[in-house]
Scaffold this active site. Structure first.
Site, PDB file in Angstrom:
ATOM      1  N   SER A 130     152.652  16.754  39.774  1.00  0.00           N
ATOM      2  CA  SER A 130     152.625  16.171  38.624  1.00  0.00           C
ATOM      3  C   SER A 130     152.121  16.964  37.451  1.00  0.00           C
ATOM      4  CB  SER A 130     151.902  14.804  38.368  1.00  0.00           C
ATOM      5  OG  SER A 130     151.619  14.416  37.225  1.00  0.00           O
ATOM      6  N   LYS A 185     152.302  10.335  44.821  1.00  0.00           N
ATOM      7  CA  LYS A 185     152.611  10.588  43.438  1.00  0.00           C
ATOM      8  C   LYS A 185     153.503   9.355  42.687  1.00  0.00           C
ATOM      9  CE  LYS A 185     154.626  12.982  40.275  1.00  0.00           C
ATOM     10  NZ  LYS A 185     155.842  13.062  39.870  1.00  0.00           N
ATOM     11  N   HIS A 188     150.736   7.310  41.324  1.00  0.00           N
ATOM     12  CA  HIS A 188     150.197   8.082  40.215  1.00  0.00           C
ATOM     13  C   HIS A 188     151.260   7.626  39.031  1.00  0.00           C
ATOM     14  CE1 HIS A 188     151.047  11.210  37.284  1.00  0.00           C
ATOM     15  NE2 HIS A 188     149.791  11.661  37.475  1.00  0.00           N
ATOM     16  N   ASN A 189     152.773   7.726  39.139  1.00  0.00           N
ATOM     17  CA  ASN A 189     153.603   7.562  37.995  1.00  0.00           C
ATOM     18  C   ASN A 189     153.510   6.099  37.664  1.00  0.00           C
ATOM     19  OD1 ASN A 189     154.099  10.024  38.543  1.00  0.00           O
ATOM     20  ND2 ASN A 189     156.597   9.892  38.286  1.00  0.00           N
ATOM     21  N   GLU A 192     150.556   5.637  35.481  1.00  0.00           N
ATOM     22  CA  GLU A 192     150.910   6.385  34.128  1.00  0.00           C
ATOM     23  C   GLU A 192     151.799   5.626  33.289  1.00  0.00           C
ATOM     24  OE1 GLU A 192     152.920  10.226  34.907  1.00  0.00           O
ATOM     25  OE2 GLU A 192     154.497   9.522  33.204  1.00  0.00           O
TER      26      GLU A 192
END
Ligand code: NBP
Length: 479
Positions: A130, A185, A188-189, A192
């Site tokens: 990222s 990940k 994480h997105n 976000e």
């Protein structure tokens, strides 16, 4: 004969090229390769002076350029291109070699690839990366999965190029086996997406309710960035809001179409959360809000629907409201992270990954899009307590949310009263209240299901499954 390159990168579009440069700038000899030769040549021509690159025109040349065990990073478009590249390289590799997929792969694809390559003795490491192109060049947050032993040879190289947290720790560590890295990940997105939605709602409320201009909101965000909301996304929000369109002289946000795009990782997060039965309502609202923004015809057809008439606030009331929005934003943000970490813990349990949530929070402290000062506090909350059922069960976070709740409720109520959509704030508050509630209406849901489908229900006073003979003599029977 073994080559001299310590690492190779194949796929030299924006991400791969910058990652290769990052390795080279950190003193590693990097073999570089791309399906179309022109990207390889352009990289060496433009940036060859930054370090030692070994350009390769073919897969054979690329593999021959690598020292053993070979470590090669694939940075191509996720999906079929990744499988095509793996198939091209695998016949050229040997047991013990390591393939790192740095693309945005779906974790189930990573699990499949890891399983297939394990049978051939090749280590496959799905690594979430990222930070976008800037991060790839200057230090991304890296979330590698795959076999733990591959991290022994790979870790020291990744630690050189990873972002460094404020305490100097590289933002990379082995997340867990097979698809754990890409799963983390993905979440994480998702977080976000939720963060961006909440920030968007804060902006919208400050504009519509407080009557602030984009420049004034930029100033407000800059102030917030000096406090507990200190984060990359708040920082760039202030910059975007302060930006003026060169052509028209108008605020940038007033000349941009209000339709948001999505690449899909937020959607994956919600789909997987549904499969795992984890309520990630903040991320889901963010995905839906982007979808809704894109339905131009639906919005056009609904524009004349009645709404409330807003009362303008005076300056003092607007300033007080802005303070309340800060509280609502912070509390909702804590809820988004609570939900995201719940999903990570649920995924880790379902796939037996043994992911340490505190270590994940540590990885996100720098380099990635959601980097924020408060991730250090999340890391501390999980420190030594990986089984913590929820971030809200941490006494410090619970105390902060408790202190924020009055203002948070007021903001959600004001948004509803004034007709400003704030689905992220409202969903976060509903989640908080649902967790706290001594009794939920799921009791009625159980009754309804038993009535129409004889699905049985559980009781508070006895173990077992029960069914009521509805409509008849209503006597209870144990199922
Ligand atoms: P792209 O996702 O745009 O992919 C372009 C690269 O894929 C080029 O090198 C292209 O080669 C190669 N490629 C394709 Br398309 N099909 C191929 C095939 N069948 N065989 C071999 N190579 C093939 O590049 P990117 O934006 O640099 O992203 C790379 C990866 O990193 C993606 O998985 C992306 O999701 C992920 N990622 C991107 C970002 C970001 O901010 N952009 C952030 C984090 C992660 P060619 O030059 O010959 O066409």
């Amino acid at each position: 004969m073994s080559g001299t390159a310590q690492i190779g990168v194949t796929g030299l579009a924006v991400m791969g090229r910058n990652l290769a440069r990052n390795f080279a700038r950190n003193g590693l000899t990097v073999a570089v390769h791309n399906r179309s030769r022109s990207r390889t040549d352009a990289l060496v021509e433009e940036f060859g002076s930054e370090g030692t690159f070994v350009p390769a025109g073919s897969a054979e040349e690329f593999v021959a350029a690598l020292e053993r065990p070979r470590r090669l990073v694939i940075m191509v478009k996720a999906g079929e291109p990744t499988d095509a590249v793996i198939q091209e390289f695998v016949p050229l590799l040997e047991p013990g070699d390591v393939i790192i997929d740095g693309g945005n792969a779906h974790f189930e694809d990573t699990r499949r690839r890891e399983r297939e390559l394990r049978e051939r003795g090749i280590h496959f490491v799905g690594a979430g990366i990222s930070g976008g192109e800037e991060g790839a060049l200057n230090g991304p947050s890296i979330m590698p999965g795959g076999p733990a032993e591959s991290y022994e040879s790979l870790g020291p190289l990744l630690e050189r190029i990873a972002a460094k947290a404020p305490d100097g720790t590289p933002c990379v560590s082995h997340v867990g086996p097979d698809g754990a890295g890409h799963f983390v990940k993905m979440v994480h997105n998702g977080i976000e997406y939720a963060d961006m939605q909440l920030i968007g709602e804060a902006y919208h409320l400050l504009r519509e309710v407080a009557g602030y201009s984009p420049a004034k909101i930029a100033e407000t965000f800059r102030g917030w960035n000096d406090g507990r909301l200190d984060s990359y996304l708040i920082e760039i929000t202030a910059q975007v809001l302060a930006h003026t369109d060169a052509e028209t002289g108008k605020p940038f946000v007033d000349v941009v179409a209000d339709r948001a795009e999505q690449k899909g990782t937020g959607r994956w997060t919600v789909q997987i959360a549904l499969d795992l039965g984890v309520p990630v309502s903040g991320i889901a609202e963010a995905v839906f809000a982007r979808s809704l923004s894109g339905h131009a015809e639906l919005r056009e057809a609904s524009r004349s629907l009645p709404g409330p008439v807003a009362e303008p606030l005076d300056e003092a009331a607007a300033a007080r409201f802005a303070d309340r929005v800060e509280q609502a934003l912070y509390a909702s943000k804590v809820v988004s992270y609570t939900q995201g970490f719940h999903q990570i813990q649920a995924g880790s349990e379902a796939y037996d990954w043994g992911v340490d949530p505190g270590a994940v929070a540590a990885l996100w402290r720098a380099g990635c899009i959601i980097r924020a000062a408060f991730l250090d506090r999340i890391r501390a909350a999980y420190d030594g307590r990986p089984e913590l059922p929820s971030l809200l069960a941490d006494k410090d976070f619970a105390a902060e949310i408790g202190a924020a709740q009055e203002d948070w409720r007021e903001v959600v109520a004001t948004a509803a009263r004034q007709g400003v959509p704030a689905p992220g704030f409202a969903a976060a508050l509903a989640y908080y209240d649902a967790l706290r509630a001594p009794r939920l209406p799921a009791t009625l849901t159980q009754g309804q299901r038993d009535y129409f489908g004889a699905h049985t229900y559980r009781r508070t006073d006895r173990d077992g499954a029960f069914h009521t003979l509805w409509g008849g003599d209503r006597s209870e029977v144990t199922a």
